[in-house]
Design a protein around this motif. Structure first.
Motif, mmCIF file in Angstrom:
data_model
loop_
_atom_site.group_PDB
_atom_site.id
_atom_site.type_symbol
_atom_site.label_atom_id
_atom_site.label_comp_id
_atom_site.label_asym_id
_atom_site.label_seq_id
_atom_site.Cartn_x
_atom_site.Cartn_y
_atom_site.Cartn_z
ATOM 1 N N TYR A 92 -10.409 -16.718 19.141
ATOM 2 C CA TYR A 92 -11.121 -17.999 19.081
ATOM 3 C C TYR A 92 -10.145 -19.173 18.975
ATOM 4 N N LEU A 93 -9.135 -18.952 18.106
ATOM 5 C CA LEU A 93 -8.125 -20.013 17.957
ATOM 6 C C LEU A 93 -7.397 -20.259 19.285
ATOM 7 N N LYS A 94 -7.068 -19.152 19.969
ATOM 8 C CA LYS A 94 -6.360 -19.304 21.234
ATOM 9 C C LYS A 94 -7.264 -19.950 22.296
ATOM 10 N N GLU A 95 -8.561 -19.582 22.247
ATOM 11 C CA GLU A 95 -9.477 -20.217 23.179
ATOM 12 C C GLU A 95 -9.586 -21.715 22.909
ATOM 13 N N ALA A 96 -9.650 -22.058 21.584
ATOM 14 C CA ALA A 96 -9.694 -23.479 21.232
ATOM 15 C C ALA A 96 -8.407 -24.183 21.674
ATOM 16 N N GLU A 97 -7.283 -23.492 21.446
ATOM 17 C CA GLU A 97 -6.006 -24.070 21.890
ATOM 18 C C GLU A 97 -5.962 -24.207 23.398
ATOM 19 N N LEU A 98 -6.506 -23.172 24.090
ATOM 20 C CA LEU A 98 -6.540 -23.233 25.552
ATOM 21 C C LEU A 98 -7.392 -24.406 26.030
ATOM 22 N N GLN A 99 -8.543 -24.594 25.366
ATOM 23 C CA GLN A 99 -9.383 -25.740 25.728
ATOM 24 C C GLN A 99 -8.664 -27.057 25.463
ATOM 25 N N TYR A 100 -7.922 -27.088 24.332
ATOM 26 C CA TYR A 100 -7.161 -28.301 24.020
ATOM 27 C C TYR A 100 -6.118 -28.584 25.098
ATOM 28 N N TRP A 101 -5.383 -27.505 25.481
ATOM 29 C CA TRP A 101 -4.371 -27.708 26.511
ATOM 30 C C TRP A 101 -4.998 -28.028 27.862
ATOM 31 N N GLN A 102 -6.167 -27.411 28.128
ATOM 32 C CA GLN A 102 -6.858 -27.738 29.378
ATOM 33 C C GLN A 102 -7.315 -29.190 29.388
ATOM 34 N N SER A 103 -7.787 -29.688 28.216
ATOM 35 C CA SER A 103 -8.180 -31.099 28.143
ATOM 36 C C SER A 103 -6.968 -32.004 28.332
ATOM 37 N N ARG A 104 -5.830 -31.583 27.736
ATOM 38 C CA ARG A 104 -4.607 -32.380 27.929
ATOM 39 C C ARG A 104 -4.170 -32.355 29.388
ATOM 40 N N VAL A 105 -4.276 -31.169 30.005
ATOM 41 C CA VAL A 105 -3.917 -31.076 31.422
ATOM 42 C C VAL A 105 -4.829 -31.961 32.257
ATOM 43 N N SER A 106 -6.146 -31.932 31.910
ATOM 44 C CA SER A 106 -7.086 -32.785 32.643
ATOM 45 C C SER A 106 -6.758 -34.263 32.451
ATOM 46 N N ARG A 107 -6.431 -34.620 31.175
ATOM 47 C CA ARG A 107 -6.094 -36.018 30.911
ATOM 48 C C ARG A 107 -4.814 -36.420 31.641
#
Length: 226
Positions: A92-107
């Motif tokens: 779950y933590l890694k998924e949250a981190e992945l979403q965070y990095w995906q949001s950063r990549v999107s930004r």
């Protein structure tokens, strides 16, 4: 623009290799142990049922052995369940981190697109400025040529002005000389006329005839008056 994407993709793959791949077999092992646990539990229930029906000693031994194996399986299942729980939390933590990095990549991607648009606009503006500078350089070169021609024309006009001034001054000097000569001539004629007039009055006062002037000889003859 593609370099930062490759960098982020490489970092995510490296993280998966380090944190997810080593635990990929745990879920398979847990599933297999759960299946074994269910089978053993079913067998134990069957044995206990048969032992109660038969009431034999051998059945009691088999029951104890199966209970020991069952407790061992339960202990392993608990450990595996705890491990799965920990891994689920990490997942779950890694998924949250992945979403965070995906949001950063999107930004960052959006920022890159904005910067690309701004760069395109700046390139267009730069092209316009370069075109304007080129036109101004051509106009400046034409103005330099025109200025050179005007300087040459001004120099020629100044030369012609000086020559005209010199001719005018020469003509004025010649005109002044002619005027002076004319004035001198007029003065001489006036003096001569005064002298002649004076001489005429004098002769008339003495009783002589008017003056007879010969146009050919230029002499004056007088005759006495009787």
């Amino acid at each position: 623009m593609g370099s930062w994407k490759n960098h982020v993709r490489g970092q995510l793959q490296h993280r998966d290799q380090r944190e997810k791949v080593p635990y990929a077999g745990v879920f398979t092992s847990l599933s297999q142990l759960e299946e074994r646990f269910e089978i053993r539990k079913q067998i134990l229930e069957d044995v206990q049922t048969k032992s109660l029906e038969r009431g034999g000693v051998e059945a009691g031994k088999n029951t104890s052995l199966l209970q020991l194996q069952l407790r061992e399986s339960e202990h392993l299942a608990e450990k595996l369940s705890q491990t799965v729980s920990d891994l689920t939390t990490v997942l779950y933590l890694k998924e949250a981190e992945l979403q965070y990095w995906q949001s950063r990549v999107s930004r960052h991607r959006q920022e890159a697109l904005t910067l690309a648009k701004g760069s395109k606009t700046l390139k267009a503006t730069l092209s316009e400025y370069e075109f304007t500078i080129e036109c101004q350089c051509k106009e400046l070169a034409a103005l330099h040529v025109e200025q050179k021609e005007l300087k040459e024309a001004a120099a020629q006009a100044w030369k012609e002005k000086e020559e005209l001034l010199q001719r005018w001054m020469k003509e004025k000097r010649e005109e002044a000389d002619r005027l002076n000569k004319y004035n001198d001539t007029q003065e001489r004629w006036q003096r001569l006329a005064k002298q002649l007039k004076k001489h005429l009055h004098k002769e008339m006062a003495q009783g002589y005839d008017p003056i007879e002037t010969s146009s050919l000889s230029g002499t004056t003859k007088t005759s006495p008056v009787f």
